[in-house]
Design a protein around this motif. Structure first.
Motif, mmCIF file in Angstrom:
data_model
loop_
_atom_site.group_PDB
_atom_site.id
_atom_site.type_symbol
_atom_site.label_atom_id
_atom_site.label_comp_id
_atom_site.label_asym_id
_atom_site.label_seq_id
_atom_site.Cartn_x
_atom_site.Cartn_y
_atom_site.Cartn_z
ATOM 1 N N ILE A 77 0.840 -1.206 0.000
ATOM 2 C CA ILE A 77 0.000 0.000 0.000
ATOM 3 C C ILE A 77 0.871 1.249 0.000
ATOM 4 O O ILE A 77 0.583 2.232 -0.699
ATOM 5 C CB ILE A 77 -0.950 -0.010 1.220
ATOM 6 C CG1 ILE A 77 -1.909 -1.191 1.125
ATOM 7 C CG2 ILE A 77 -1.723 1.297 1.313
ATOM 8 C CD1 ILE A 77 -2.811 -1.355 2.333
ATOM 9 N N ARG A 78 1.975 1.208 0.748
ATOM 10 C CA ARG A 78 2.880 2.366 0.785
ATOM 11 C C ARG A 78 3.465 2.647 -0.600
ATOM 12 O O ARG A 78 3.603 3.803 -1.011
ATOM 13 C CB ARG A 78 4.009 2.083 1.786
ATOM 14 C CG ARG A 78 5.056 3.202 1.864
ATOM 15 C CD ARG A 78 4.441 4.428 2.522
ATOM 16 N NE ARG A 78 5.360 5.558 2.493
ATOM 17 C CZ ARG A 78 5.451 6.451 1.504
ATOM 18 N NH1 ARG A 78 4.654 6.345 0.447
ATOM 19 N NH2 ARG A 78 6.290 7.457 1.572
ATOM 20 N N LEU A 79 3.786 1.587 -1.325
ATOM 21 C CA LEU A 79 4.330 1.754 -2.670
ATOM 22 C C LEU A 79 3.282 2.319 -3.627
ATOM 23 O O LEU A 79 3.590 3.157 -4.477
ATOM 24 C CB LEU A 79 4.862 0.417 -3.192
ATOM 25 C CG LEU A 79 6.155 -0.095 -2.531
ATOM 26 C CD1 LEU A 79 6.428 -1.537 -2.921
ATOM 27 C CD2 LEU A 79 7.332 0.795 -2.910
ATOM 28 N N LEU A 80 2.038 1.869 -3.482
ATOM 29 C CA LEU A 80 0.970 2.384 -4.351
ATOM 30 C C LEU A 80 0.715 3.862 -4.074
ATOM 31 O O LEU A 80 0.525 4.659 -5.005
ATOM 32 C CB LEU A 80 -0.307 1.571 -4.153
ATOM 33 C CG LEU A 80 -0.262 0.113 -4.654
ATOM 34 C CD1 LEU A 80 -1.530 -0.625 -4.252
ATOM 35 C CD2 LEU A 80 -0.062 0.065 -6.166
ATOM 36 N N LEU A 81 0.718 4.240 -2.804
ATOM 37 C CA LEU A 81 0.550 5.654 -2.465
ATOM 38 C C LEU A 81 1.764 6.470 -2.939
ATOM 39 O O LEU A 81 1.626 7.619 -3.362
ATOM 40 C CB LEU A 81 0.363 5.815 -0.957
ATOM 41 C CG LEU A 81 -0.962 5.248 -0.396
ATOM 42 C CD1 LEU A 81 -0.922 5.216 1.124
ATOM 43 C CD2 LEU A 81 -2.149 6.069 -0.880
ATOM 44 N N GLY A 82 2.946 5.847 -2.889
ATOM 45 C CA GLY A 82 4.139 6.511 -3.408
ATOM 46 C C GLY A 82 4.089 6.683 -4.916
ATOM 47 O O GLY A 82 4.554 7.695 -5.449
ATOM 48 N N ALA A 83 3.509 5.692 -5.615
ATOM 49 C CA ALA A 83 3.358 5.794 -7.074
ATOM 50 C C ALA A 83 2.479 6.983 -7.442
ATOM 51 O O ALA A 83 2.740 7.691 -8.423
ATOM 52 C CB ALA A 83 2.758 4.500 -7.630
ATOM 53 N N GLU A 84 1.449 7.221 -6.646
ATOM 54 C CA GLU A 84 0.595 8.390 -6.871
ATOM 55 C C GLU A 84 1.369 9.677 -6.599
ATOM 56 O O GLU A 84 1.259 10.654 -7.355
ATOM 57 C CB GLU A 84 -0.633 8.312 -5.960
ATOM 58 C CG GLU A 84 -1.563 9.497 -6.114
ATOM 59 C CD GLU A 84 -2.807 9.389 -5.237
ATOM 60 O OE1 GLU A 84 -3.524 10.404 -5.109
ATOM 61 O OE2 GLU A 84 -3.067 8.296 -4.683
ATOM 62 N N ALA A 85 2.206 9.667 -5.553
ATOM 63 C CA ALA A 85 2.947 10.881 -5.181
ATOM 64 C C ALA A 85 3.970 11.275 -6.245
ATOM 65 O O ALA A 85 4.163 12.467 -6.509
ATOM 66 C CB ALA A 85 3.644 10.663 -3.838
ATOM 67 N N VAL A 86 4.625 10.297 -6.880
ATOM 68 C CA VAL A 86 5.642 10.626 -7.890
ATOM 69 C C VAL A 86 5.031 10.837 -9.269
ATOM 70 O O VAL A 86 5.718 11.231 -10.209
ATOM 71 C CB VAL A 86 6.734 9.537 -7.969
ATOM 72 C CG1 VAL A 86 7.452 9.396 -6.645
ATOM 73 C CG2 VAL A 86 6.169 8.200 -8.432
ATOM 74 N N GLY A 87 3.728 10.571 -9.408
ATOM 75 C CA GLY A 87 3.042 10.835 -10.678
ATOM 76 C C GLY A 87 3.244 9.776 -11.739
ATOM 77 O O GLY A 87 3.233 10.088 -12.935
ATOM 78 N N LEU A 88 3.431 8.495 -11.317
ATOM 79 C CA LEU A 88 3.584 7.428 -12.305
ATOM 80 C C LEU A 88 2.331 7.325 -13.173
ATOM 81 O O LEU A 88 1.214 7.442 -12.682
ATOM 82 C CB LEU A 88 3.831 6.086 -11.618
ATOM 83 C CG LEU A 88 5.219 5.817 -11.034
ATOM 84 C CD1 LEU A 88 5.303 4.384 -10.546
ATOM 85 C CD2 LEU A 88 6.313 6.091 -12.041
ATOM 86 N N VAL A 89 2.541 7.090 -14.455
ATOM 87 C CA VAL A 89 1.437 6.952 -15.407
ATOM 88 C C VAL A 89 1.330 5.484 -15.794
ATOM 89 O O VAL A 89 2.326 4.857 -16.174
ATOM 90 C CB VAL A 89 1.679 7.825 -16.655
ATOM 91 C CG1 VAL A 89 0.599 7.576 -17.701
ATOM 92 C CG2 VAL A 89 1.712 9.300 -16.268
ATOM 93 N N LYS A 90 0.129 4.927 -15.696
ATOM 94 C CA LYS A 90 -0.101 3.519 -16.020
ATOM 95 C C LYS A 90 -1.264 3.405 -17.013
ATOM 96 O O LYS A 90 -2.048 4.343 -17.189
ATOM 97 C CB LYS A 90 -0.422 2.718 -14.757
ATOM 98 C CG LYS A 90 0.583 2.860 -13.626
ATOM 99 C CD LYS A 90 1.920 2.224 -13.948
ATOM 100 C CE LYS A 90 1.877 0.730 -13.774
ATOM 101 N NZ LYS A 90 3.219 0.109 -13.972
ATOM 102 N N GLU A 91 -1.363 2.227 -17.631
ATOM 103 C CA GLU A 91 -2.406 2.002 -18.631
ATOM 104 C C GLU A 91 -3.718 1.619 -17.956
ATOM 105 O O GLU A 91 -3.754 0.747 -17.088
ATOM 106 C CB GLU A 91 -1.988 0.900 -19.601
ATOM 107 C CG GLU A 91 -2.949 0.725 -20.764
ATOM 108 C CD GLU A 91 -2.490 -0.312 -21.768
ATOM 109 O OE1 GLU A 91 -3.175 -0.501 -22.793
ATOM 110 O OE2 GLU A 91 -1.446 -0.950 -21.518
ATOM 111 N N CYS A 92 -4.804 2.289 -18.367
ATOM 112 C CA CYS A 92 -6.123 2.000 -17.821
ATOM 113 C C CYS A 92 -6.784 0.852 -18.597
ATOM 114 O O CYS A 92 -6.301 0.417 -19.642
ATOM 115 C CB CYS A 92 -7.017 3.234 -17.891
ATOM 116 S SG CYS A 92 -6.500 4.535 -16.765
ATOM 117 N N SER A 93 -7.898 0.394 -18.087
ATOM 118 C CA SER A 93 -8.629 -0.695 -18.734
ATOM 119 C C SER A 93 -9.156 -0.299 -20.103
ATOM 120 O O SER A 93 -9.402 -1.161 -20.955
ATOM 121 C CB SER A 93 -9.797 -1.149 -17.843
ATOM 122 O OG SER A 93 -9.320 -1.566 -16.582
ATOM 123 N N ASP A 94 -9.355 1.007 -20.350
ATOM 124 C CA ASP A 94 -9.830 1.469 -21.662
ATOM 125 C C ASP A 94 -8.666 1.799 -22.607
ATOM 126 O O ASP A 94 -8.856 2.487 -23.613
ATOM 127 C CB ASP A 94 -10.742 2.687 -21.502
ATOM 128 C CG ASP A 94 -10.014 3.863 -20.839
ATOM 129 O OD1 ASP A 94 -8.843 3.692 -20.445
ATOM 130 O OD2 ASP A 94 -10.621 4.939 -20.716
#
Length: 660
Positions: A77-94
């Motif tokens: 969970i800490r890593l996921l919240l960190g991913a949001e903080a650094v602005g990582l861009v990921k592919e959505c389901s669409d």
């Protein structure tokens, strides 16, 4: 239930180690305890809220050498919240690329609460590095136990620990299983195949993946030049018609390959998410120093340094030093020509086979001296650029690249320009170009990969014997891995790798018509370069931290500048050919004017081609436009919602005033 940082546990006894921190051997216990607390403390209290433990427990430290090595990790969970903080861009389901947020995590492709592979190990280590670098001083005036290591509010603790020598190094660990799989598909079998660029990106990050992508693309782009150059090499230099054809192809080739690369790069980085990552405000670089003050833009307390002092250092010290180095390079070049004249005179007097071989010795010695001078100058340029005290890392890199490129260009190509346009000796030009190109390629392969790999293998054997001799009941595999990797060399970035390709591009494009085999030798070198560079990344150097990148940066401009210079040099060489001179036996002025006119026409054609080929494919442009539109719409909706809430508040306040 909404998950916040304050609810996370930072005392997990076992976790997957991602990053290693090595402290100096004599670090005081109070400093260690303070650092540990700052790393595991909750974010709201000024900590990083990460997981932290020593590599060895108390019993193991008594049995083994006292290694000040510590492992850092984080909960999922800490890593996921960190991913949001650094602005990582990921592919959505669409199939769109969007900035990751923990609240909308289920909208992203391949996300599952039980899936630990949503974030690659490189991304997780980048998040850890970001959190460690953003540990900042609060009320501390100094590092506990080290009164000379001063702190002030907002100062990066990790940077101060590194510059004070308390922390020796911070590096990410290799994932041996993933590394083995990557090696099997990358370089262990010498076959002609495409590199697994997406896998390289997943393991090493975008910056290194872009380098290997560019290396592969550039190698394939050289093949047409090599194919055309091989039969052309059989024709004589005086064959003017064929020379012009090759020069014209060289012009179109050098322009088109760079424009097409930009399109391919945009497609790759969009797929990886870095093309749409929002730029973060640049923090001061680690080596920046000055008088403590308030930044007028951010309002934060940080070191301030007057720009006029920096300009004085640049123009009164750095610039004269660079000019002195350039003069010294030209002086060495003239010594080389004296050696060439001596070898030629000796050969003409004796005419033996030994003296014919001796003709190549001055060029080989000069090529080796060039490599040595380039490396020594690099150290001097780094020192000077650091001394200039640039606030931002981007400014530091730009000034360093400019210094190094100017010196390397003159050092490597000055002799070729002198031979071509002063001596006008095309036979010597061909010989010098071939010798410089081949010698520099062989030296780079030995110095960059083969020698470090051999030294690393010897060290690996020593570490293995030491671990096998241990009788302690420890996790020998992890201990061996950490001890081995901490002694590996540190990969200093892609600067030297791009510089090597830049100089190679110069050898191929500037004088390719004189020595058409240059492209063929470059292709052969790059086929082995792919494997040797892969070897050094996987087995010679520590694993570097991932760095998000959307392009090859300033190197794109450097290559484009080289292609412009190549137009000028090739036009000048055409003007010097005997056939062209024969057309203007009486007026050399007319010849010069015509050559200049042709050169300007070709440059205009080059810029038209660059303008006509879009930097991004149409479908990428549409996706980026759609993302921008949605962002503006979301901002508009947010503003309308805020306005509506303000109106409601005003209405309620007005109603209360009217009430009796």
């Amino acid at each position: 239930m909404k998950v916040t940082l304050s609810t996370l546990d930072t005392h997990e006894s076992s976790f997957t180690p991602l990053v290693v921190i090595e402290l100096a051997q004599d670090v005081k216990e109070e400093t260690k305890e303070w650092l540990k607390n700052r790393i595991i403390t909750k974010k709201k209290d000024g900590g990083a809220q990460l997981l932290f433990r020593p590599l060895l427990n108390k019993y193991e430290k008594e049995t083994l050498e006292n290694q000040n090595l510590y492992l850092v990790g984080a909960s999922k969970i800490r890593l996921l919240l960190g991913a949001e903080a650094v602005g990582l861009v990921k592919e959505c389901s669409d199939n769109t690329m969007r900035a990751f947020t923990y609240g909308t995590r289920h909208n992203f492709k391949d996300f599952d609460d039980d899936n630990d592979d949503f974030l690659s190990m490189a991304e997780r280590q980048f998040i850890i590095k970001h959190e460690l670098e953003n540990l900042r001083a609060r009320d501390e005036k100094m590092i506990p136990g080290y009164p000379q290591a001063k702190l002030y509010p907002g100062k990066s603790l990790l940077r101060r620990l590194l510059t004070s020598g308390i922390v020796v190094q911070v590096f990410p660990l290799h994932d041996n299983e993933a590394l083995k799989k990557l090696e099997d598909t990358w370089y262990t079998r010498f076959t002609l195949k495409f590199q697994p660029i997406d896998r390289i990106r997943g393991y090493f990050g975008e910056t290194i993946a872009l380098y290997f992508g560019f290396l592969e693309y550039f190698t394939f782009a050289l093949i047409p030049m090599a194919i055309i150059g091989l039969p052309y090499y059989l024709f004589a230099w005086e064959d003017y018609d064929k020379y012009v054809i090759f020069a014209s192809f060289n012009l179109i080739w050098s322009t088109v390959i760079l424009e097409v690369w930009k399109r391919g790069c945009a497609s790759m980085t969009y797929r990886w998410g870095t093309l749409v990552m929002k730029r973060k405000f640049e923090e001061p670089r680690p080596g920046f120093h000055g008088v403590l003050g308030i930044n007028a833009v951010t309002g934060r307390e940080e070191p301030l340094y007057p720009s006029y002092k920096r300009q004085l250092r640049i123009y009164l010290v750095s610039l004269p030093f660079v000019c002195l180095c350039l003069y010294f390079s030209l002086f060495v070049m003239m010594i080389y020509f004296d050696m060439e004249a001596w070898a030629l005179g000796l050969h003409e007097n004796s005419g033996s086979e030994w003296t014919s071989i001796l003709l190549y010795v001055p060029s080989i010695i000069y090529a080796i001296v060039i490599e040595i001078m380039n490396r020594l100058y690099r150290y001097a340029a780094e020192f000077l650029t650091s001394w200039e005290n640039h606030r931002l890392e981007s400014a530091y890199q730009n000034h360093l690249i400019l210094k190094v490129l100017v010196f390397n260009f003159l050092n490597c190509f000055a002799s070729l320009f002198y031979i071509a346009f002063v001596l006008r000796d095309m036979k010597l030009l061909r010989q010098s170009l071939a010798t410089l190109l081949i010698t520099s390629q062989i030296l780079n392969q030995i110095v960059e990969s083969l020698l470090p790999y051999w030294l690393q293998k010897k060290h690996h054997v020593r570490v293995k014997k030491k671990v096998e001799a241990l009788k302690a009941d420890i996790d020998a595999t992890l201990y061996e891995q950490v001890v081995l990797e901490k002694e590996m060399g540190t990969y200093l970035g892609t600067f030297d790798d791009y510089l090597e390709l830049f100089l190679q591009f110069g050898y191929v494009s500037l004088f390719s018509c004189v020595y058409p085999l240059a492209a063929a030798f470059a292709v052969l070198n790059n086929l082995t370069e792919v494997n040797s560079d892969a070897l050094k990344m996987c087995r010679v150097f520590k694993r570097p931290f991932s760095e998000p990148s959307a392009s090859i940066g300033v190197w794109q401009l450097a290559f484009e500048t080289m292609s412009v210079i190549s137009v000028v040099t090739n036009c000048a060489l055409i003007g010097m050919s005997p056939q062209v001179n024969a057309l203007f036996p009486e007026s050399k002025t007319d010849l010069i004017l015509i050559v200049v006119a042709v050169e300007h026409t070709l440059l205009a054609l080059k810029f038209i081609l660059a303008f006509a080929i879009p930097d991004k494919p149409r479908h990428i442009q549409m996706k980026l436009a759609r993302l921008e539109f949605e962002s503006l719409e979301a901002l508009k909706q947010q503003q309308m919602k805020l306005t509506a809430e303000n109106l409601k508040e005003e209405c309620r306040a007005g109603g209360k005033e009217k009430a009796p």
